[in-house]
Design an enzyme around this catalytic site. Structure first.
Site, PDB file in Angstrom:
ATOM      1  N   ASP A  30       0.778  -1.241   0.000  1.00 34.86           N
ATOM      2  CA  ASP A  30       0.000   0.000   0.000  1.00 34.86           C
ATOM      3  C   ASP A  30       0.815   1.300   0.000  1.00 34.86           C
ATOM      4  OD1 ASP A  30      -1.940  -1.912   0.221  1.00 34.86           O
ATOM      5  OD2 ASP A  30      -2.772  -1.223   2.117  1.00 34.86           O
ATOM      6  N   GLU A  78      -4.699  -0.769  -1.309  1.00 33.37           N
ATOM      7  CA  GLU A  78      -5.993  -0.855  -0.625  1.00 33.37           C
ATOM      8  C   GLU A  78      -6.991   0.025  -1.373  1.00 33.37           C
ATOM      9  OE1 GLU A  78      -6.027   0.171   3.551  1.00 33.37           O
ATOM     10  OE2 GLU A  78      -8.226   0.088   3.638  1.00 33.37           O
ATOM     11  N   LYS A 135      -6.679  -4.949  -3.024  1.00 33.63           N
ATOM     12  CA  LYS A 135      -7.306  -5.587  -1.864  1.00 33.63           C
ATOM     13  C   LYS A 135      -8.350  -4.655  -1.243  1.00 33.63           C
ATOM     14  CE  LYS A 135      -3.496  -4.305   1.322  1.00 33.63           C
ATOM     15  NZ  LYS A 135      -4.231  -3.527   2.305  1.00 33.63           N
ATOM     16  N   CYS A 168      -2.015  -2.389   7.881  1.00 34.78           N
ATOM     17  CA  CYS A 168      -1.985  -3.333   6.753  1.00 34.78           C
ATOM     18  C   CYS A 168      -0.766  -4.255   6.756  1.00 34.78           C
ATOM     19  CB  CYS A 168      -2.120  -2.578   5.439  1.00 34.78           C
ATOM     20  SG  CYS A 168      -3.759  -1.829   5.283  1.00 34.78           S
ATOM     21  N   GLN A 208       7.686 -13.428  21.582  1.00 31.72           N
ATOM     22  CA  GLN A 208       7.360 -14.849  21.836  1.00 31.72           C
ATOM     23  C   GLN A 208       8.055 -15.779  20.839  1.00 31.72           C
ATOM     24  OE1 GLN A 208       3.257 -15.705  23.157  1.00 31.72           O
ATOM     25  NE2 GLN A 208       2.779 -13.613  22.506  1.00 31.72           N
TER      26      GLN A 208
END
Ligand code: TIU
Length: 232
Positions: A30, A78, A135, A168, A208
């Site tokens: 984008d 987008e 999209k 995005c 993580q």
């Protein structure tokens, strides 16, 4: 799947990324005039576009290296159909702004396909042969043929760049992760209007043990491209 003999380790967090150029696509999210250019939709909403514009030069350098090596590049935009039939009513009214998606904005109808503001900035304009994924959502996989295009080319890894980091880019990285792609995000090539979201948007990807992917710098990717494509 075992890594190809051409795979190269790239410095990254939370640990080095095993970059396999032939199986890796550059996915530029984008980089559209309405989000990045002064006078566009993003600035009209009160955002500081300089926070995004600092990503243009690093993306240009990475894109040039990618093209020179003949690797797969894809771009996303987008936006919506001119009749707005693919625009969720909630997305249209969210934010209660005076002007919203589909209305006439500074660069044509806001986030409508075919309008000037919807197009990609000239600095990173797609070349013939580079797929452009239109999209309707924040993620590049939802309601698009991106996954099919990547599968047909044997792509298993993505270097994801573009804007905005927490919207995005993050949504796309999460979608990619659930579809089995490894994602590397060069922090200098992604941008947010909000510095705190830039920071946490990247932290959420690499936390993580790399729950959604890896975070590093574009210079490491470019060095790896050079070393993997250098003739001995
Ligand atoms: N491309 C993208 O991130 N779309 C947005 O709407 N981003 C915002 O940060 N608003």
């Amino acid at each position: 799947m075992s890594p190809s003999p051409n795979a190269v380790e790239i410095a990254a967090e939370p640990y080095p990324f095993l970059f396999d150029p032939a199986a890796c696509a550059l996915l530029i999210i984008d980089m559209q005039r309405d989000f990045l250019e002064p006078g566009g939709f993003g600035e009209m909403l009160g955002n500081d576009v300089s926070q995004l514009r600092r990503t243009i030069a690093p993306n240009q350098r990475l894109l040039a290296a990618w093209r020179a090596a003949g690797l797969t590049v894809l771009h996303t935009r987008e936006g919506h159909r001119p009749d707005l039939s693919d625009l969720p009513p909630c997305k249209k009214i969210r934010g209660r702004a005076a002007q919203s998606i589909g209305d006439r904005g500074p660069m044509g109808r806001i986030l409508v396909r075919g309008e000037a503001g919807h197009d990609i900035i000239t600095e990173l304009y797609p070349q013939p042969g580079e797929p452009v994924i239109d999209k309707p959502g924040k993620g590049a996989f939802w309601a698009t043929d991106l996954h099919a295009i990547l599968q047909h080319r044997g792509i298993r890894q993505l270097v994801v760049t573009g804007v905005t980091t927490e919207v995005c880019v993050n949504t796309t990285v999460r979608e990619a992760n659930d579809r089995g792609y490894d994602c590397f995000v060069p922090e200098d090539c992604v941008g947010s209007y909000f510095p705190a979201f830039q920071d946490y948007g990247l932290r959420m990807i690499k936390a993580q043990g790399g729950i959604f992917g890896w975070v590093g710098h574009s210079s490491a990717v470019m060095a790896a491209i050079e070393s993997s494509t250098a003739t001995p």
